[in-house]
Design a protein around this motif. Structure first.
Motif, PDB file in Angstrom:
ATOM      1  N   UNK A  35       3.757  73.240-129.370  1.00 54.91           N
ATOM      2  CA  UNK A  35       4.389  72.120-130.064  1.00 54.91           C
ATOM      3  C   UNK A  35       4.579  72.373-131.555  1.00 54.91           C
ATOM      4  N   UNK A  36       3.573  72.959-132.196  1.00 54.18           N
ATOM      5  CA  UNK A  36       3.634  73.285-133.626  1.00 54.18           C
ATOM      6  C   UNK A  36       3.080  74.698-133.788  1.00 54.18           C
ATOM      7  N   UNK A  37       3.962  75.667-133.880  1.00 55.28           N
ATOM      8  CA  UNK A  37       3.525  77.069-133.856  1.00 55.28           C
ATOM      9  C   UNK A  37       2.443  77.400-134.885  1.00 55.28           C
ATOM     10  N   UNK A  38       1.401  78.046-134.378  1.00 57.49           N
ATOM     11  CA  UNK A  38       0.335  78.574-135.226  1.00 57.49           C
ATOM     12  C   UNK A  38       0.683  80.018-135.555  1.00 57.49           C
ATOM     13  N   UNK A  39       0.150  80.521-136.615  1.00 58.68           N
ATOM     14  CA  UNK A  39       0.332  81.939-136.902  1.00 58.68           C
ATOM     15  C   UNK A  39      -0.437  82.776-135.893  1.00 58.68           C
ATOM     16  N   UNK A  40       0.032  83.991-135.668  1.00 58.37           N
ATOM     17  CA  UNK A  40      -0.607  84.863-134.681  1.00 58.37           C
ATOM     18  C   UNK A  40      -2.051  85.165-135.062  1.00 58.37           C
ATOM     19  N   UNK A  41      -2.320  85.342-136.356  1.00 57.39           N
ATOM     20  CA  UNK A  41      -3.677  85.639-136.803  1.00 57.39           C
ATOM     21  C   UNK A  41      -4.624  84.485-136.556  1.00 57.39           C
ATOM     22  N   UNK A  58      -4.266  81.977-134.412  1.00 56.97           N
ATOM     23  CA  UNK A  58      -4.420  81.786-132.967  1.00 56.97           C
ATOM     24  C   UNK A  58      -5.371  82.825-132.384  1.00 56.97           C
ATOM     25  N   UNK A  59      -5.245  84.068-132.816  1.00 52.31           N
ATOM     26  CA  UNK A  59      -6.118  85.134-132.325  1.00 52.31           C
ATOM     27  C   UNK A  59      -7.568  84.885-132.713  1.00 52.31           C
ATOM     28  N   UNK A  60      -7.796  84.468-133.951  1.00 48.98           N
ATOM     29  CA  UNK A  60      -9.163  84.181-134.405  1.00 48.98           C
ATOM     30  C   UNK A  60      -9.754  83.021-133.610  1.00 48.98           C
ATOM     31  N   UNK A  61      -8.979  81.958-133.415  1.00 49.37           N
ATOM     32  CA  UNK A  61      -9.472  80.806-132.653  1.00 49.37           C
ATOM     33  C   UNK A  61      -9.805  81.202-131.214  1.00 49.37           C
ATOM     34  N   UNK A  62      -8.944  81.969-130.582  1.00 51.76           N
ATOM     35  CA  UNK A  62      -9.197  82.383-129.207  1.00 51.76           C
ATOM     36  C   UNK A  62     -10.393  83.329-129.124  1.00 51.76           C
ATOM     37  N   UNK A  63     -10.548  84.176-130.115  1.00 46.10           N
ATOM     38  CA  UNK A  63     -11.701  85.079-130.140  1.00 46.10           C
ATOM     39  C   UNK A  63     -12.997  84.286-130.278  1.00 46.10           C
TER      40      UNK A  63
END
Length: 109
Positions: A92-98, A100-105
């Motif tokens: 819905x509201x694009x996050x930056x790849x960095x 998003x990666x940190x949050x998923x990690x």
């Protein structure tokens, strides 16, 4: 419960949920318009995967919670829901790849 009936219930809930979400997505403007990089030709709703994640979680709690060996994996499902929520927000509201990666990690750690 018969496995066939359970599988049909999951299929029907997912089908109905995605159909309902499609209408909501159109109302709130969460539609992805195709461009030259898109894999689709027609406008499609963004964020429909959250319906699939929700149906999986609901049916897990209904059908699998009674089995002793599944009780030890509740945290995996809950963290999976967090990962799904991050993906939904990103739709819905694009996050930056960095970010998003940190949050998923962090969630997976």
């Amino acid at each position: 419960m018969n496995d066939f009936i359970a599988a049909f219930a999951v299929f029907f809930a997912t089908f109905a949920g995605v159909a309902g979400y499609r209408q909501v997505a159109e109302r709130i403007g969460a539609i992805d318009i195709p461009n030259e990089r898109s894999s689709h030709r027609r406008p499609v709703p963004r964020g429909g995967g959250i319906v699939i994640a929700a149906v999986c979680l609901i049916f897990f709690w209904i059908f699998a919670w009674n089995f002793t060996h599944f009780r030890h994996f509740w945290h995996i499902w809950n963290f999976g829901l967090v990962i799904s929520a991050i993906g939904f927000y990103d739709d819905l509201r694009p996050l930056g790849i960095g970010l998003r990666l940190v949050m998923q990690f962090l969630v997976s750690a």
